[in-house]
Design an enzyme around this catalytic site. Structure first.
Site, mmCIF file in Angstrom:
data_model
loop_
_atom_site.group_PDB
_atom_site.id
_atom_site.type_symbol
_atom_site.label_atom_id
_atom_site.label_comp_id
_atom_site.label_asym_id
_atom_site.label_seq_id
_atom_site.Cartn_x
_atom_site.Cartn_y
_atom_site.Cartn_z
ATOM 1 N N LYS A 8 -8.587 11.817 -8.869
ATOM 2 C CA LYS A 8 -8.489 13.482 -7.765
ATOM 3 C C LYS A 8 -6.531 13.841 -8.641
ATOM 4 C CE LYS A 8 -3.698 12.282 -6.167
ATOM 5 N NZ LYS A 8 -2.597 12.483 -6.414
ATOM 6 N N PRO A 93 -5.737 5.799 -14.390
ATOM 7 C CA PRO A 93 -4.832 5.483 -14.904
ATOM 8 C C PRO A 93 -3.436 5.480 -13.971
ATOM 9 C CG PRO A 93 -4.269 8.068 -15.765
ATOM 10 C CD PRO A 93 -5.813 7.638 -14.990
ATOM 11 N N ALA A 95 -0.623 4.141 -10.939
ATOM 12 C CA ALA A 95 0.776 4.879 -10.950
ATOM 13 C C ALA A 95 1.220 6.553 -11.974
ATOM 14 C CB ALA A 95 1.766 4.151 -10.869
ATOM 15 N N GLY A 96 -0.282 6.397 -12.304
ATOM 16 C CA GLY A 96 -0.559 8.295 -12.757
ATOM 17 C C GLY A 96 -0.240 9.540 -11.807
ATOM 18 N N GLY A 101 -5.076 3.895 -7.430
ATOM 19 C CA GLY A 101 -5.029 1.943 -6.445
ATOM 20 C C GLY A 101 -5.991 3.188 -4.765
ATOM 21 N N ASP A 135 -4.320 9.343 0.885
ATOM 22 C CA ASP A 135 -5.316 9.908 -0.725
ATOM 23 C C ASP A 135 -6.381 8.625 -0.534
ATOM 24 O OD1 ASP A 135 -3.129 11.254 -1.182
ATOM 25 O OD2 ASP A 135 -2.614 9.620 -3.434
HETATM 26 P P1 ATP Z 1 -0.870 8.555 -5.717
HETATM 27 O O1 ATP Z 1 -1.392 9.298 -7.301
HETATM 28 O O2 ATP Z 1 -1.946 7.968 -4.595
HETATM 29 O O3 ATP Z 1 -0.346 8.840 -5.518
HETATM 30 P P2 ATP Z 1 -1.168 7.105 -8.094
HETATM 31 O O4 ATP Z 1 -1.998 7.214 -8.928
HETATM 32 O O5 ATP Z 1 0.538 7.492 -8.793
HETATM 33 O O6 ATP Z 1 -1.117 6.833 -6.864
HETATM 34 P P3 ATP Z 1 -1.840 4.538 -8.020
HETATM 35 O O7 ATP Z 1 -2.502 4.049 -9.452
HETATM 36 O O8 ATP Z 1 -3.417 4.286 -6.586
HETATM 37 O O9 ATP Z 1 -0.950 4.876 -8.099
HETATM 38 O O10 ATP Z 1 -0.822 2.910 -8.423
HETATM 39 C C1 ATP Z 1 0.314 3.241 -7.145
HETATM 40 C C2 ATP Z 1 0.544 0.907 -7.174
HETATM 41 O O11 ATP Z 1 -0.080 1.007 -6.742
HETATM 42 C C3 ATP Z 1 0.410 0.883 -8.853
HETATM 43 O O12 ATP Z 1 1.759 0.592 -9.599
HETATM 44 C C4 ATP Z 1 -0.029 -0.814 -8.536
HETATM 45 O O13 ATP Z 1 0.916 -1.952 -8.804
HETATM 46 C C5 ATP Z 1 -0.440 -0.846 -7.208
HETATM 47 N N1 ATP Z 1 -1.713 -0.939 -7.303
HETATM 48 C C6 ATP Z 1 -2.286 -2.077 -6.085
HETATM 49 N N2 ATP Z 1 -3.728 -2.046 -5.616
HETATM 50 C C7 ATP Z 1 -4.194 -1.050 -7.072
HETATM 51 C C8 ATP Z 1 -5.218 -1.024 -7.502
HETATM 52 N N3 ATP Z 1 -6.361 -1.402 -7.028
HETATM 53 N N4 ATP Z 1 -5.340 -0.377 -8.318
HETATM 54 C C9 ATP Z 1 -4.375 0.628 -8.926
HETATM 55 N N5 ATP Z 1 -3.180 0.063 -8.924
HETATM 56 C C10 ATP Z 1 -2.669 -0.991 -7.781
#
Ligand code: ATP
Length: 297
Positions: A8, A93, A95-96, A101, A135
């Site tokens: 998203k 990506p 934590a992008g 996750g 989310d």
């Molecule tokens: P958001 O946009 O919802 O704030 P994000 O895209 O910035 O999230 P994610 O990719 O969801 O961040 O990952 C956040 C953290 O969650 C990662 O640093 C990772 O350690 C942990 N994590 C746990 N399970 C997963 C998974 N299945 N995929 C990705 N990260 C995961």
């Protein structure tokens, strides 16, 4: 069972004042785009998770993996012990700021509901999703939707067409809690009163009519200054996208991915190429939205 789940981008992310419980009230307009993770669920005695793809080394495969937590929550809801080997093909990506996750959690809910023959209705999956993270419900739903509260109360937004995007992927992620903390810190230092978040009517109209020019002009993200404060090198990336004709350029969610709205698919392709060849972005991916949420394939 194989489920495809989209990433998203937030086309509006308005962050209200810090609440006493540590959360913020949000107005969050989510938009699902065509960068996908795939979650496969296979019969097994216990719940395990494995991750493939270029981001796999950054994803935990223990109890903290969101897909595993989702499968466990679903089994608990069904009141029985179930097993599944979950295999995640990661393209979103990590934590992008693109809810990767959450996407995997949504994928695991749909895949295990099917694998285990539970037949739970969508509303039940949405409820479990809401408990897993703010989310996750949107990753199930997809399309374009307004989230209020902590982001988990969703209402769908009809869109008048397809929008074309480019995502500049950064090396290394940003932790969402640290970006919110930086946002609070910057606001406290500024001392100005934080307004109650309001849905932008012009943005909603642009989405409804499919007007990319207007959508580009109304993109907004209250977390952007915090993400830029933590990663100053994102500012020139955003500028480069604007110089190459992006209709709008914002940090996606909590970052560090940068999102650029293009005029059409051809422009998105050219923009992605310009961003990488000029060195403004390490990797740039063209995508479109809205797309469906977690879907069995
Ligand atoms: P958001 O946009 O919802 O704030 P994000 O895209 O910035 O999230 P994610 O990719 O969801 O961040 O990952 C956040 C953290 O969650 C990662 O640093 C990772 O350690 C942990 N994590 C746990 N399970 C997963 C998974 N299945 N995929 C990705 N990260 C995961």
């Amino acid at each position: 069972m194989t489920v495809r789940v989209p990433a998203k981008v937030n086309v509006q992310l308005s962050v209200g004042p810090l609440r006493e419980d540590g959360y913020h009230d949000l107005v969050n307009v989510f938009h699902a785009v065509s960068i996908f993770d795939e979650v496969v669920a296979k019969e097994s005695e216990s719940i395990t998770v494995a991750v493939n793809g270029k981001w796999s080394d950054q994803v935990p495969t223990d109890e903290s993996n969101l897909a595993m937590r989702a499968a466990r929550a679903l089994a608990k809801h069904a009141g029985r012990t179930y097993g599944a080997d979950l295999i995640i093909q990661k393209d979103i990506p990590v934590a992008g700021g693109m809810a990767g996750g959450s996407a995997d959690a949504a994928g695991a809910l749909v895949a295990c509901n099917e694998l285990w023959g539970l037949g739970l209705p969508f509303e039940d999956l949405m409820e479990i999703a809401g408990d897993l993270g703010s989310d996750v419900p949107f990753s199930l739903l997809g399309g374009t939707a307004v989230g209020t509260g902590r982001g988990e109360q969703l209402s769908e937004v009809p869109t008048g067409g397809t929008f074309h995007w480019v995502f500049a992927l950064a090396e290394g992620g940003l932790s969402t809690p640290s970006v919110y903390a930086e946002c609070d810190r910057l606001r406290a230092a500024e001392g100005a009163e934080v307004p109650w978040p309001q849905l932008n009517d012009s943005l909603m109209e642009a989405l409804g009519t499919g007007d990319a020019y207007s959508l580009g002009a109304h993109l907004s993200n209250d977390l952007q200054s915090a993400a830029l404060s933590l990663r100053p090198e994102l500012a020139p990336t955003l500028d480069a996208g604007r110089q190459h004709g992006a209709l709008g350029a914002i940090v996606s969610g909590s970052g560090p991915t940068c999102a650029f709205l293009a005029i059409d698919a051809l422009h998105a392709r050219d923009l992605a190429l310009s961003l990488t060849t000029t060195g403004a972005a390490h990797t740039a991916v063209a995508a479109h939205g809205p797309v469906q949420g977690a879907t069995l394939v």
